[in-house]
Design a protein around this motif. Structure first.
Motif, PDB file in Angstrom:
ATOM      1  N   SER A 104       0.841  -1.204   0.000  1.00  0.00           N
ATOM      2  CA  SER A 104       0.000   0.000   0.000  1.00  0.00           C
ATOM      3  C   SER A 104       0.872   1.249   0.000  1.00  0.00           C
ATOM      4  CB  SER A 104      -0.873   0.022   1.262  1.00  0.00           C
ATOM      5  OG  SER A 104      -0.039   0.171   2.395  1.00  0.00           O
ATOM      6  N   GLY A 105       0.204   2.384  -0.173  1.00  0.00           N
ATOM      7  CA  GLY A 105       0.910   3.659  -0.134  1.00  0.00           C
ATOM      8  C   GLY A 105       1.481   3.934   1.253  1.00  0.00           C
ATOM      9  N   ASN A 106       0.686   3.589   2.271  1.00  0.00           N
ATOM     10  CA  ASN A 106       1.150   3.732   3.644  1.00  0.00           C
ATOM     11  C   ASN A 106       2.492   3.079   3.871  1.00  0.00           C
ATOM     12  OD1 ASN A 106       0.013   4.688   6.173  1.00  0.00           O
ATOM     13  ND2 ASN A 106      -1.877   3.814   5.364  1.00  0.00           N
ATOM     14  N   GLU A 107       2.545   1.833   3.474  1.00  0.00           N
ATOM     15  CA  GLU A 107       3.772   1.059   3.711  1.00  0.00           C
ATOM     16  C   GLU A 107       4.922   1.567   2.851  1.00  0.00           C
ATOM     17  OE1 GLU A 107       3.097  -3.414   4.086  1.00  0.00           O
ATOM     18  OE2 GLU A 107       1.240  -2.600   3.280  1.00  0.00           O
ATOM     19  N   ALA A 108       4.604   2.015   1.639  1.00  0.00           N
ATOM     20  CA  ALA A 108       5.657   2.541   0.764  1.00  0.00           C
ATOM     21  C   ALA A 108       6.276   3.783   1.402  1.00  0.00           C
ATOM     22  CB  ALA A 108       5.085   2.862  -0.611  1.00  0.00           C
ATOM     23  N   ASN A 109       5.414   4.639   1.995  1.00  0.00           N
ATOM     24  CA  ASN A 109       5.918   5.850   2.648  1.00  0.00           C
ATOM     25  C   ASN A 109       6.693   5.523   3.913  1.00  0.00           C
ATOM     26  OD1 ASN A 109       4.927   7.574   0.732  1.00  0.00           O
ATOM     27  ND2 ASN A 109       3.013   7.993   1.814  1.00  0.00           N
ATOM     28  N   GLU A 110       6.148   4.574   4.665  1.00  0.00           N
ATOM     29  CA  GLU A 110       6.831   4.119   5.894  1.00  0.00           C
ATOM     30  C   GLU A 110       8.264   3.669   5.536  1.00  0.00           C
ATOM     31  OE1 GLU A 110       4.572   3.702   8.701  1.00  0.00           O
ATOM     32  OE2 GLU A 110       6.189   3.148  10.050  1.00  0.00           O
ATOM     33  N   ALA A 137      -0.611  18.273   3.727  1.00  0.00           N
ATOM     34  CA  ALA A 137      -0.111  16.987   3.213  1.00  0.00           C
ATOM     35  C   ALA A 137      -0.998  15.824   3.653  1.00  0.00           C
ATOM     36  CB  ALA A 137       1.304  16.758   3.740  1.00  0.00           C
ATOM     37  N   PHE A 138      -1.049  14.817   2.806  1.00  0.00           N
ATOM     38  CA  PHE A 138      -1.663  13.533   3.181  1.00  0.00           C
ATOM     39  C   PHE A 138      -0.746  12.417   2.711  1.00  0.00           C
ATOM     40  CE2 PHE A 138      -4.133   9.714   2.341  1.00  0.00           C
ATOM     41  CZ  PHE A 138      -4.726   9.530   3.574  1.00  0.00           C
ATOM     42  N   HIS A 139      -0.377  11.539   3.640  1.00  0.00           N
ATOM     43  CA  HIS A 139       0.524  10.453   3.272  1.00  0.00           C
ATOM     44  C   HIS A 139      -0.003   9.079   3.672  1.00  0.00           C
ATOM     45  CE1 HIS A 139       3.602  13.284   2.045  1.00  0.00           C
ATOM     46  NE2 HIS A 139       3.480  13.915   3.189  1.00  0.00           N
ATOM     47  N   GLY A 140      -1.233   9.007   4.198  1.00  0.00           N
ATOM     48  CA  GLY A 140      -1.773   7.706   4.602  1.00  0.00           C
ATOM     49  C   GLY A 140      -2.193   7.739   6.052  1.00  0.00           C
ATOM     50  N   ILE A 189       7.479  15.118   0.436  1.00  0.00           N
ATOM     51  CA  ILE A 189       6.405  15.945  -0.132  1.00  0.00           C
ATOM     52  C   ILE A 189       5.641  15.236  -1.252  1.00  0.00           C
ATOM     53  CG2 ILE A 189       7.994  17.046  -1.817  1.00  0.00           C
ATOM     54  CD1 ILE A 189       6.389  19.690  -1.272  1.00  0.00           C
ATOM     55  N   GLU A 190       4.344  15.529  -1.331  1.00  0.00           N
ATOM     56  CA  GLU A 190       3.569  15.160  -2.526  1.00  0.00           C
ATOM     57  C   GLU A 190       3.816  16.280  -3.550  1.00  0.00           C
ATOM     58  OE1 GLU A 190      -0.017  15.279   0.282  1.00  0.00           O
ATOM     59  OE2 GLU A 190      -0.804  14.328  -1.504  1.00  0.00           O
ATOM     60  N   PRO A 191       4.352  15.973  -4.714  1.00  0.00           N
ATOM     61  CA  PRO A 191       4.567  17.053  -5.693  1.00  0.00           C
ATOM     62  C   PRO A 191       3.250  17.728  -6.085  1.00  0.00           C
ATOM     63  CG  PRO A 191       5.715  15.056  -6.363  1.00  0.00           C
ATOM     64  CD  PRO A 191       4.859  14.683  -5.186  1.00  0.00           C
ATOM     65  N   PHE A 222       9.698  12.047  -2.770  1.00  0.00           N
ATOM     66  CA  PHE A 222       8.395  12.388  -3.348  1.00  0.00           C
ATOM     67  C   PHE A 222       7.405  11.273  -3.056  1.00  0.00           C
ATOM     68  CE2 PHE A 222      10.108  15.220  -7.065  1.00  0.00           C
ATOM     69  CZ  PHE A 222      10.340  16.240  -6.153  1.00  0.00           C
ATOM     70  N   ASP A 223       6.251  11.661  -2.546  1.00  0.00           N
ATOM     71  CA  ASP A 223       5.137  10.719  -2.389  1.00  0.00           C
ATOM     72  C   ASP A 223       4.320  10.800  -3.676  1.00  0.00           C
ATOM     73  OD1 ASP A 223       2.696   9.521  -1.926  1.00  0.00           O
ATOM     74  OD2 ASP A 223       2.469  10.308   0.105  1.00  0.00           O
ATOM     75  N   GLU A 224       4.518   9.803  -4.534  1.00  0.00           N
ATOM     76  CA  GLU A 224       3.782   9.760  -5.809  1.00  0.00           C
ATOM     77  C   GLU A 224       2.748   8.638  -5.784  1.00  0.00           C
ATOM     78  OE1 GLU A 224       4.510  11.199  -9.261  1.00  0.00           O
ATOM     79  OE2 GLU A 224       6.611  11.820  -9.087  1.00  0.00           O
ATOM     80  N   VAL A 225       2.253   8.361  -4.579  1.00  0.00           N
ATOM     81  CA  VAL A 225       1.255   7.297  -4.432  1.00  0.00           C
ATOM     82  C   VAL A 225       0.032   7.592  -5.299  1.00  0.00           C
ATOM     83  CG1 VAL A 225      -0.387   6.321  -2.758  1.00  0.00           C
ATOM     84  CG2 VAL A 225       2.038   6.500  -2.180  1.00  0.00           C
ATOM     85  N   GLN A 226      -0.368   8.862  -5.321  1.00  0.00           N
ATOM     86  CA  GLN A 226      -1.558   9.214  -6.109  1.00  0.00           C
ATOM     87  C   GLN A 226      -1.182   9.826  -7.461  1.00  0.00           C
ATOM     88  OE1 GLN A 226      -5.827  11.390  -5.245  1.00  0.00           O
ATOM     89  NE2 GLN A 226      -4.693  10.706  -3.481  1.00  0.00           N
ATOM     90  N   SER A 227      -0.058  10.531  -7.509  1.00  0.00           N
ATOM     91  CA  SER A 227       0.290  11.260  -8.741  1.00  0.00           C
ATOM     92  C   SER A 227       1.034  10.396  -9.761  1.00  0.00           C
ATOM     93  CB  SER A 227       1.168  12.471  -8.388  1.00  0.00           C
ATOM     94  OG  SER A 227       2.373  12.056  -7.764  1.00  0.00           O
ATOM     95  N   ALA A 251       1.943   3.571  -5.344  1.00  0.00           N
ATOM     96  CA  ALA A 251       0.985   2.529  -4.926  1.00  0.00           C
ATOM     97  C   ALA A 251      -0.210   2.681  -5.871  1.00  0.00           C
ATOM     98  CB  ALA A 251       0.596   2.659  -3.466  1.00  0.00           C
ATOM     99  N   LYS A 252      -1.398   2.847  -5.345  1.00  0.00           N
ATOM    100  CA  LYS A 252      -2.622   3.103  -6.109  1.00  0.00           C
ATOM    101  C   LYS A 252      -2.580   2.581  -7.554  1.00  0.00           C
ATOM    102  CE  LYS A 252      -4.540   6.881  -3.405  1.00  0.00           C
ATOM    103  NZ  LYS A 252      -5.909   6.444  -3.154  1.00  0.00           N
ATOM    104  N   GLY A 253      -2.298   3.449  -8.521  1.00  0.00           N
ATOM    105  CA  GLY A 253      -2.358   3.066  -9.936  1.00  0.00           C
ATOM    106  C   GLY A 253      -1.373   1.975 -10.319  1.00  0.00           C
TER     107      GLY A 253
HETATM  108  C1  LIG Z   1      -0.410  10.882  -1.594  1.00  0.00           C
HETATM  109  C2  LIG Z   1      -0.825   9.652  -0.852  1.00  0.00           C
HETATM  110  N1  LIG Z   1       0.069   9.010  -0.102  1.00  0.00           N
HETATM  111  C3  LIG Z   1      -0.244   7.899   0.583  1.00  0.00           C
HETATM  112  C4  LIG Z   1      -1.522   7.383   0.556  1.00  0.00           C
HETATM  113  C5  LIG Z   1      -1.848   6.155   1.339  1.00  0.00           C
HETATM  114  O1  LIG Z   1      -2.015   5.084   0.491  1.00  0.00           O
HETATM  115  P1  LIG Z   1      -2.764   3.760   0.969  1.00  0.00           P
HETATM  116  O2  LIG Z   1      -4.172   4.146   1.257  1.00  0.00           O
HETATM  117  O3  LIG Z   1      -2.595   2.824  -0.182  1.00  0.00           O
HETATM  118  O4  LIG Z   1      -2.064   3.274   2.179  1.00  0.00           O
HETATM  119  C6  LIG Z   1      -2.497   8.019  -0.218  1.00  0.00           C
HETATM  120  C7  LIG Z   1      -3.866   7.495  -0.267  1.00  0.00           C
HETATM  121  O5  LIG Z   1      -4.801   8.147  -0.645  1.00  0.00           O
HETATM  122  C8  LIG Z   1      -2.143   9.176  -0.933  1.00  0.00           C
HETATM  123  O6  LIG Z   1      -3.024   9.838  -1.687  1.00  0.00           O
END
Ligand SMILES: Cc1ncc(COP(=O)(O)O)c(C=O)c1O
Length: 399
Positions: A104-110, A137-140, A189-191, A222-227, A251-253
């Motif tokens: 998941s994005g959470n774990e990728a950021n962790e 910011a939102f990172h999970g 940062i999320e770009p 860079f948090d590119e989980v969504q971008s 993650a996501k896409g």
């Molecule tokens: C920028 C960003 N980082 C991290 C996350 C967390 O990802 P996940 O819900 O897959 O753990 C999200 C989820 O919306 C996100 O938009």
């Protein structure tokens, strides 16, 4: 004391932390979903930027089916071919030399934050562990990620939070300069802010961050989980900016609907993840990796990426036309097929309910005036036109 919110549908055995719609999709094809009553919905939400190739893409089904009869799981004491191949593909297509897989994005950021800290620890720089994060910011939702994120609501009741984060103002280099020091391990940062409504970092700001990070020998993450994964018209959004991070997350896409996360890094940094330092039971799962590999192959084709640019223009034109006709939006922010729209008068929650009734799915973003569109990157013109017919009706129903 927080108010107890009872979901309107408290009829399941699921915890009530989401407020789902009244209908339940049971199948999807391309950009259309069908519910258990046979109603159809045009999907402009893409499962929040996940189903980047729509639903039931034949090539994804093909590789998943084939892998499902071969191998589902081995521990990380063994390599598996899909994980090896996906890591090589990501290394070939991006700045990265090495990839750590998770779910998941959470774990990728962790993993990204752990990697940055460990990198400096290995150099004996034990004090270099602070992370600069940003407003909005939102990172999970893990403890680390709510600590890094800037949402009061998401933090409430979950303290004590993790230490080691310092917050600067998004798009404000001076605020970064004020707090960066020799203790800074990374700027994270999320770009482009996703949950906060598709707000782009400016080019000078990201370029400035790169310079400041280099000057202070800190890493840029860079948090590119969504971008990531084609959403903005390039495989990852950093490519459009021309600013290269040291670590980036996806993650996501990436899985097109299969759960997968990835932490990408330059080789000299990735070396800090020696055996025993970090891990994940399901990270690198062969089913997830085989699908993700196909997703990356398809999305990184010039045809798909230039299609994103064309479709973005089409979405923009239609949204602007609705604004002209109905005075609908005060702001429309596009970052490829990832669009934040602020309604002038109606509440986004009301619009979303009305859209459901008309057979259209859009997603909420920050506050109750903004919606987010993150459709399939290969959505057809027919699906776009049908979606916008429903969009207009949904709006007319509530004004
Ligand atoms: C920028 C960003 N980082 C991290 C996350 C967390 O990802 P996940 O819900 O897959 O753990 C999200 C989820 O919306 C996100 O938009």
């Amino acid at each position: 004391m927080a108010k107890k919110i009872i979901n309107s549908i408290d009829r399941t055995a699921l915890t009530p932390n989401y407020a789902p719609a009244w209908f339940t999709p049971i199948k999807g094809k391309k950009s259309i979903l069908w519910d258990s009553n046979g109603n159809n919905y045009v999907d402009f939400g893409g499962g929040i930027a996940v189903t980047c190739l729509g639903h039931s893409h034949p090539e994804l089904i093909k590789v998943l089916k084939a892998q499902s009869t071969k191998l589902w799981h081995v521990s990380n004491y063994l390599y598996n071919e899909p994980a090896l191949e996906l890591s090589e593909l990501l290394a070939k297509k991006t700045f990265a030399d090495k990839v750590f897989f998770s779910n998941s994005g959470n774990e990728a950021n962790e993993a990204a934050i752990k990697l940055a800290r460990r990198y400096f620890y290995d150099q004996g720089k034990l004090e270099k562990n602070e992370i600069i994060v940003f407003t909005d910011a939102f990172h999970g939702r893990s403890m680390l990620n709510i600590s890094a994120g800037d949402s009061k609501i998401q933090k409430t009741g979950f303290g004590p939070l993790l230490k080691g984060f310092k917050r600067a103002k998004f798009n404000d280099l001076e605020s970064v300069k004020k707090i960066i020091s020799k203790k800074t391990a990374a700027i994270f940062i999320e770009p482009i802010l996703g949950e906060s409504g598709i707000i782009r970092a400016t080019n000078p700001f990201l370029k400035g961050l790169r310079k400041i990070a280099d000057k202070h020998k800190a890493l840029l993450i860079f948090d590119e989980v969504q971008s990531g994964i084609g959403r903005t018209g390039t495989l990852m959004s950093y490519m459009g900016y021309g600013v290269t991070p040291d670590i980036s997350t996806l993650a996501k896409g990436l899985g097109g609907g299969m759960p997968i996360g990835a932490t990408l890094a330059k080789k000299h940094i990735a070396e800090a993840f020696q055996p025993g330092t970090h891990g994940s039971t399901f990270g690198g799962n062969p089913l997830a990796c085989i699908v993700a590999k196909k997703v990356v192959e398809i999305i990184s084709s010039q045809k798909v990426l230039s299609g994103v640019v064309k479709k973005t223009i089409s979405f923009s034109k239609k949204l602007n036309a609705l604004t002209e006709k109905y005075n609908m939006f005060s702001d429309i922010r596009t970052a490829g097929l990832w669009i934040g729209c602020d309604f002038k008068t109606v509440k986004s929650s009301n619009f979303i309910q009305s859209a459901y009734k008309e057979g259209l799915i859009v997603v909420q973003a920050a506050g109750d005036k903004t919606i987010r569109l993150a459709p399939s990157l290969i959505i057809s013109d027919k699906e776009i036109n049908e979606g916008f017919k429903r969009f207009e009706k949904a709006y007319k129903n509530i004004v």
